[in-house]
Design a protein around this motif. Structure first.
Motif, PDB file in Angstrom:
ATOM      1  N   CYS A 213     -17.250  34.956  43.964  1.00  0.00           N
ATOM      2  CA  CYS A 213     -17.828  34.341  42.755  1.00  0.00           C
ATOM      3  C   CYS A 213     -19.062  33.506  43.063  1.00  0.00           C
ATOM      4  O   CYS A 213     -19.045  32.669  43.954  1.00  0.00           O
ATOM      5  N   ILE A 214     -20.126  33.749  42.318  1.00  0.00           N
ATOM      6  CA  ILE A 214     -21.350  32.957  42.493  1.00  0.00           C
ATOM      7  C   ILE A 214     -21.535  31.968  41.340  1.00  0.00           C
ATOM      8  O   ILE A 214     -22.627  31.440  41.140  1.00  0.00           O
TER       9      ILE A 214
ATOM     10  N   CYS B 102     -21.720  32.087  37.968  1.00  0.00           N
ATOM     11  CA  CYS B 102     -22.811  32.339  37.028  1.00  0.00           C
ATOM     12  C   CYS B 102     -22.387  32.071  35.592  1.00  0.00           C
ATOM     13  O   CYS B 102     -23.224  31.860  34.724  1.00  0.00           O
ATOM     14  N   GLY B 103     -21.085  32.123  35.320  1.00  0.00           N
ATOM     15  CA  GLY B 103     -20.611  31.857  33.961  1.00  0.00           C
ATOM     16  C   GLY B 103     -20.615  33.064  33.038  1.00  0.00           C
ATOM     17  O   GLY B 103     -20.197  32.957  31.886  1.00  0.00           O
TER      18      GLY B 103
ATOM     19  N   CYS C 147     -18.726  35.618  32.962  1.00  0.00           N
ATOM     20  CA  CYS C 147     -17.384  36.027  32.524  1.00  0.00           C
ATOM     21  C   CYS C 147     -16.932  35.199  31.325  1.00  0.00           C
ATOM     22  O   CYS C 147     -16.355  35.727  30.373  1.00  0.00           O
TER      23      CYS C 147
ATOM     24  N   CYS D 160     -19.280  40.808  35.456  1.00  0.00           N
ATOM     25  CA  CYS D 160     -19.361  39.996  36.673  1.00  0.00           C
ATOM     26  C   CYS D 160     -20.374  40.589  37.655  1.00  0.00           C
ATOM     27  O   CYS D 160     -20.265  41.745  38.036  1.00  0.00           O
ATOM     28  N   PRO D 161     -21.365  39.802  38.064  1.00  0.00           N
ATOM     29  CA  PRO D 161     -22.437  40.343  38.902  1.00  0.00           C
ATOM     30  C   PRO D 161     -21.985  40.723  40.310  1.00  0.00           C
ATOM     31  O   PRO D 161     -22.694  41.459  40.988  1.00  0.00           O
TER      32      PRO D 161
HETATM   33  S1  SF4 Z   1     -18.881  36.465  36.174  1.00  0.00           S
HETATM   34 FE1  SF4 Z   1     -17.403  34.809  36.478  1.00  0.00          FE
HETATM   35  S2  SF4 Z   1     -16.245  35.458  38.275  1.00  0.00           S
HETATM   36 FE2  SF4 Z   1     -18.108  36.713  38.279  1.00  0.00          FE
HETATM   37  S3  SF4 Z   1     -19.554  35.558  39.537  1.00  0.00           S
HETATM   38 FE3  SF4 Z   1     -19.909  34.904  37.433  1.00  0.00          FE
HETATM   39  S4  SF4 Z   1     -18.616  33.064  37.197  1.00  0.00           S
HETATM   40 FE4  SF4 Z   1     -17.892  34.154  39.019  1.00  0.00          FE
END
Ligand code: SF4
Lengths: 231, 254, 468
Positions: C310-311, C313-314, C316, C370-371
């Protein structure tokens, strides 16, 4: 426990060993592998940058984020342009500039300080190390000739960019950086500046009601003058 | 249709279809038989095990997976009128049983010949067998497991395009969940209700007279909500329309 | 940060009926989803980048110890110090000791999830330090004494009127309640804080083994003022943040901005390597990195390893319909939305955070965006399985599940009961629907239950003489 106990070297070493040991245990082995299993630097997918003209690409991307830019033939013309720009937009004359820029033919009443910006600094002029066409951003290497406070403290930030330093991808920049830091070979990592800063436009925030507002903490206006004498 | 392209289909009677809407099963059988397939419905089948799997009970899911495999592995194909159950069969069975030397291969073999009904009709039977008429304005609800785990998007639309008089009006935010989520809808009813309401408003905005879908779970949920807010919209499983069996009351109507 | 995950249901219910929050969430969802979609449509390589990022991060994680050791050596080489913390308490103690040693009175903070995770602000404040969050959104929620409600947009739930009230109360000023008036007011207030701060604490989006760099990305520039103007710069970062080379950071950054805010690049990306060099006109005199394990090494060994990709990124949560309905506070701890439904139970306990992985429809949209291709629905289901193994599902539910299983394995019984049930339900139906069903009121409170016709498909089918 004394106040500095958390920083005690013996304790610190124990904590380090515990964490590394836990990682290894969970990866199912006793020691770190002696060398990585893949080549360095790695090659990852890049974004297509179809434009022939990197300056145009760079400007398009840069301006899409609220930055402004102008294209002039020489450094001297860049100075003229900036003077006119400030007058036209009613902006205060810069008070700070990167040291290599001091030799340029600035107006006599512009007093440019190469030192760090202070809380009241309104305006500064910087020289970019490179532009990256991929996203239209600028790279700066911190050092005596390039104070980091100039990038973040003033309200108005002017940047001179040599068109010849615009690279296509970040990967090109990294290669250039490695060479720049150790032109005659040797370990480039020994010469790393404190920071590599990328600036992609004016400071912005969307934290109040998802509405984009420029000038959150850093500069509200960022104007780049691209000179082409080395192109 | 050349005979070598047909064979015997084991129709998987999903729990909800079996109990709540037998018409879907008959519609499926009609279309398959019209196209020359033989349809069998094993008496010993029960549930695919998805509620157990999603509810955290892997053991139970494994036990039911083995049962289902044994019931269906002899057919040329398994067909189920639900993307959600089918995704369990296709994706989760092989994973659940991968460490079981006796069952791993059988799980994969069944997964390989298991089909969601609308995809089967589209790819194996062919849309030319659709000869129904349904002169209504309809909108389509893509169920999440079908859409994301099986990539079902084109098939229902291509099939519905064959139905005489039918006009498909797409809703906004089609990729957003309707809030059913199996046991989620009873465990977290307030959340489920809000998601259902959001979805229902999008569907109503199309001014469609009929909502179609491919998963009875979502359809019961949507029909229940539509009926509660007295929205004059009928809900059917897509195959009921395709087979010309949508002449009776919609789901939750009389 | 106080753990309030046990209050998920009441807090979620409250959120559903908070009109300001609902308005903010609707606006936020539209903004984030639309901007991301647009940014990604411009990049045909996006899927290739996702796949490359997934593969790369897995490679790195399988050699995590190696990269951490190399990273540490490089930080030392550029004059910085690395501190290892096994858990939250150690991390707090280390930061606190560094602040004391520096004689600090004021601490400026850039946005950092890890610092929330380890409860840093409370610890520093309890020791008498003035702690100022400098990300505008974080600053707003700090004044409101609330936790952030979104990892990228912490104050996404606040209206401008509410922000104006907070500023009036804390600054003693009366800022114009417009977005620009409020941002200008915050700029002036925080500017003084940056110049006053003795210590600047930031997080790190990445740590680079090759150069010993910590990387932060911001749009406001607060992280940079935080770390440039203070005498001491402390970075707090989870151990999973390390990547080998500059090119790796580039790979992940190409995904991060587009996934988080739909930008091709955030405004500022800064690679920091140690303290001020001889001759430097500005920059901190000390540079420290606190590497936080706090359960991450354990995650490497179990079914959760993928979560360490997980990076933050938000994306999800921006695409989660449940998050979109209730916002971040209901999740009761640092990490909301789908990523939180996996992470939070692992950090605070499968029991304490029981509801998070269960209040999910498994619709799968989070995993799709999700990236780094974390299979979030599978991991969420995996948490439910772990809860089952620990016997944490409600006793009534466990009994129903056990009974159901015994029945489902016996076809004759199963079908017999089904036949009975549909007959019963059919008699309860009126005009094709059932308006109230005791025992299933969760369903019938908000929707009708379509009534069955009275015969199951199997009995009708076989009665017609099929298969005989
Ligand atoms: S989509 Fe969610 S789980 Fe995937 S990297 Fe972004 S914050 Fe993390």
């Amino acid at each position: 426990m004394s106040e500095s106990a958390p920083l005690d070297p013996a304790l610190a070493a124990r904590r380090r060993d515990t964490v590394l040991g836990a990682i290894r245990r969970n990866l199912g082995r006793d020691a770190a592998p002696p060398a990585p299993e893949f080549p360095m630097p790695p090659a990852h997918p890049r974004l297509a940058v179809p434009e022939e003209d990197l300056v145009e690409r760079w400007r398009k991307r840069w301006e899409a984020r609220g930055g402004t830019s102008a294209l002039v033939p020489t450094k001297a013309a860049a100075v003229e342009h900036l003077v006119a720009w400030c007058r036209e937009h009613g902006l205060p004359a810069p008070t700070h500039a990167a040291r290599p820029l001091l030799e340029l033919p600035w107006p006599a009443d512009w007093h440019l300080d190469p030192g760090p910006a202070g809380i009241d600094t309104q305006s500064a002029v910087s020289l970019a190390f490179a532009g990256i066409a991929e996203v239209g951003t600028l790279a700066f290497l911190s050092g005596p000739e390039s104070p980091v406070t100039h990038l973040f403290v003033p309200d108005n930030h002017f940047i001179l960019l040599d068109a010849a330093t615009i690279v296509r991808h970040f990967e090109d920049l990294w290669q250039r950086l490695r060479h720049h830091l150790a032109p005659a070979g040797g370990d480039w990592r020994e010469r790393l500046p404190r920071t590599i800063n990328f600036v992609a436009g004016p400071s912005r925030t969307g934290d109040v009601e998802q509405t984009i507002q420029l000038g959150a903490h850093g500069p509200r206006r960022v104007h780049v003058v691209i000179f082409q004498e080395n192109r | 249709m050349p005979p070598d392209r047909t064979g015997t289909v084991g129709l998987f009677a999903t729990c909800l279809m079996n109990a709540m809407r037998p018409n879907i099963g008959f519609a499926a059988a009609r279309l398959l038989e019209d196209a020359g397939w033989r349809v069998e419905v094993p008496r010993e089948q029960t549930c695919c095990g998805q509620p157990a799997y999603n509810g955290g009970d892997e053991d139970a899911a494994r036990a039911l997976a083995r049962r289902t495999i044994a019931q269906f592995e002899a057919f040329d194909a398994l067909v189920a009128p639900s993307g959600s159950c089918l995704a369990t069969l296709k994706h989760d069975y092989p994973r659940l049983l991968r460490d079981d030397p006796l069952w791993a291969g059988r799980a994969q073999a069944l997964a390989d010949k298991s089909w969601e009904l609308l995809t089967f009709l589209h790819e194996r039977v062919g849309p030319e067998h659709i000869r129904s008429r349904f002169p209504h304005r309809v909108t389509y609800h893509d169920s999440c497991s079908g859409l994301r785990q099986l990539g079902i998007h084109e098939a229902p639309r291509a099939l519905l395009a064959r139905v005489e008089g039918l006009r498909l009006v797409e809703a906004e935010e089609r990729e957003v969940c309707c809030g059913f989520g199996g046991t989620f809808s009873v465990k977290y009813p307030a959340l489920s209700e809000r998601l259902a309401e959001n979805k229902v408003q999008r569907l109503l905005a199309t001014r469609a007279e009929v909502v179609l879908g491919g998963d009875l779970g979502c359809l019961l949920h949507l029909a229940g909500r539509l009926s509660r807010i007295c929205a004059p919209v009928r809900v059917y499983h897509t195959v009921e329309v395709l087979a010309g069996l949508a002449d009776g009351p919609g789901i939750g109507q009389s | 940060m106080q753990i309030r995950t046990r209050e998920f249901i009441p807090r979620a219910t409250f959120a559903l009926h908070d009109p300001n929050l609902q308005r903010a969430l609707a606006k936020a969802a539209d903004g984030f989803i639309g901007k991301r979609a647009k940014a990604i449509a411009e990049v045909p390589e996006f899927e290739a980048l996702r796949e490359a990022a997934r593969v790369r991060k897995d490679e790195i994680l399988s050699e995590l110890d190696l990269w951490l050791e190399r990273y540490e050596a490089r930080v030392r080489a550029v004059g910085g110090q690395v501190h290892w913390a096994r858990d939250a308490e150690e991390a707090r103690a280390i930061v606190l000791a560094l602040c004391r040693r520096a004689g600090a009175k004021t601490v400026a903070k850039g946005k950092s999830m890890v610092s929330e995770e380890i409860g840093l602000n409370e610890a520093l404040a309890a020791d008498g330090l003035e702690v100022i969050e400098t990300d505008l959104g974080e600053y707003i929620v700090q004044l409101a004494k609330e936790p952030p409600s979104h990892i990228i947009a912490p104050a996404v739930h606040k209206t401008k009127e509410q922000v104006a009230e907070l500023f009036a109360e804390h600054h003693g000023t009366t800022p114009e309640p417009t977005v620009s008036g409020l941002v200008t007011e915050a700029r002036q207030q925080l500017r003084r804080a940056f110049f006053r701060a003795d210590v600047g604490i930031t997080g790190a989006n990445f740590l680079i083994a090759e150069t010993g760099a910590s990387v932060i990305v911001t749009n406001e520039g607060n992280g940079d003022l935080t770390q440039t103007l203070a005498r001491v710069h402390i970075v707090t970062a989870g151990i999973e943040k390390v990547v080998p080379a500059l090119e790796d950071a580039t790979l992940f950054l190409r995904l991060l901005a587009r996934s988080a805010t739909g930008q091709d690049s955030e405004t500022y990306t800064t690679y920091s390597m140690g303290p001020r060099r001889a001759g430097d006109p500005d920059g901190p005199q000390e540079y420290h990195v606190v590497l936080v394990d706090n359960g991450r090494s354990r995650m490497l060994g179990g079914p959760w390893r993928e979560m360490l990709r997980c990076i933050r990124c938000g994306a999800c949560m921006n695409h989660c319909p449940v998050y979109g309905a209730i916002g971040g506070h209901a999740y009761g701890w640092v990490y909301p939305g789908p990523m939180g439904s996996v992470l939070t139970p692992l950090f605070v306990g499968l029991d304490t955070a029981y509801d998070l992985p269960n209040a999910c429809t498994l619709n799968g949209r989070c995993g799709e965006v999700c990236p780094v291709k974390i299979p979030l629905p599978d991991l969420i289901r995996e948490v439910r399985h772990a809860q089952q193994r620990d016997g944490l599902h409600p006793p009534a539910e466990q009994r129903v599940k056990a009974l159901w299983r015994r029945v489902a394995e016996r076809p004759a019984l199963y079908h017999g009961l089904e036949r009975l049930a549909v007959r019963l339900l059919a008699t309860l139906g009126h005009k094709g629907r059932i308006r109230r069903l005791p025992g299933l009121s969760g369903w019938t409170d908000a929707r009708d239950l379509p009534a069955p016709a009275g015969r199951t498909f199997l009995e009708l089918w076989h009665a017609k003489g099929h298969d005989e």
